[in-house]
Enzyme design. Structure first.
Site: not given
Length: 272
Positions: A40, A113, A158
């Site tokens: 990321e 995301k 994440c």
């Protein structure tokens, strides 16, 4: 299939980060990897949240996307670019987007995301919603490997890993491999990183590749690192604690089928 999780310590200089990524991608290809996953924010970890806005690109073209496409072609490598900022619907927001490129340099999948990180313990605080626009669509792509197996790959980033419903949705779509490029904070990583990733592998009977930021960045931010490759039994196949590097392991489709046959827990679900 040989998979490489690439660990970086990105800075606030885009050119330096692209050079660091290129070096690691070349090392992964030379080691025999078919798929390399960047972390990321591989392109930038700035001093302020808004620094992402200055390097944003429209989806489909720009220096970062051109670099990824060209490198995938040159190295004959599948590349999943951890995340980069893609333009959103508002000038003060970007998507935190993970892009998958095939060895022809074609972008075959985009995942924005979905879950945006927020944390505040009084001395350390983050709120991605200040500059990020939330994604809404889980994304799966197919990767035909040299071993003859076509891998179904589920994309995440994440903080997503704290929301198991995303990964269970992937499992119901027959995903073999889960990607989790990340920039975990040192504090949360020390407490939760490995246990969350191993749980996602075990409960969904899938391989997990988690490429991480790992070190102290010029901004002073400290990321946990420990890039991991995990098999469907929850066994850690390879890892690296801190610093830039290539974490490489062979993810065997036969092992996947063995575990799913021995413990067919996905067939035993009762509650939706």
């Amino acid at each position: 299939m040989q998979i490489a999780a690439l660990q970086m310590v990105s800075t606030e200089q885009l050119s330096d980060n692209l050079q660091q990524a290129q070096t690691l991608l070349e090392q992964a290809a030379a080691a025999g990897a078919e798929l390399a996953v960047l972390p990321e924010y591989f392109c930038l970890i700035g001093r302020r949240d808004a620094d992402k806005l200055a390097i944003q690109e429209a989806f489909g073209g720009g220096p970062m996307q051109d670099f990824l496409a060209t490198t995938a072609r040159r190295l004959n490598l599948w590349i999943v670019a951890g995340t980069l900022p893609l333009s959103a619907n508002s000038p003060d927001r970007v998507f935190n987007s993970s892009l998958a490129y095939n060895p022809r340099g074609e972008c075959v999948a985009r995942y924005d995301k979905i879950h945006l990180f927020r944390f505040d313990n009084g001395s350390e605080s983050y709120d991605e919603s200040r500059v990020l626009e939330r994604g809404a669509t889980p994304t799966v792509f197919e990767l035909p490997s040299r071993d003859g197996h076509t891998w179904r790959v589920g994309m995440s980033v994440c903080y997503d890993m704290r929301f198991p419903e995303l990964y269970r949705a992937y499992a119901t779509q027959g995903v073999d491999l889960i990607l989790a490029p990340s920039a975990f904070t040192h504090l949360t990583g020390q407490a939760h990183w490995e246990v969350l990733l191993r749980a996602r592998a075990i409960e969904n009977l899938a391989f997990v590749a988690a490429a991480a930021q790992g070190g102290v960045h010029p901004s002073g931010r400290r990321t946990w690192g420990q890039s991991l490759l995990i098999d469907p039994w929850g066994q850690v196949l390879a890892q690296q604690a801190q610093g830039p590097g290539v974490v490489l392991a062979d993810c065997d489709a036969a092992r996947l089928q063995q575990v799913r046959s021995q413990l067919p827990s996905l067939q035993h679900r009762v509650l939706a």
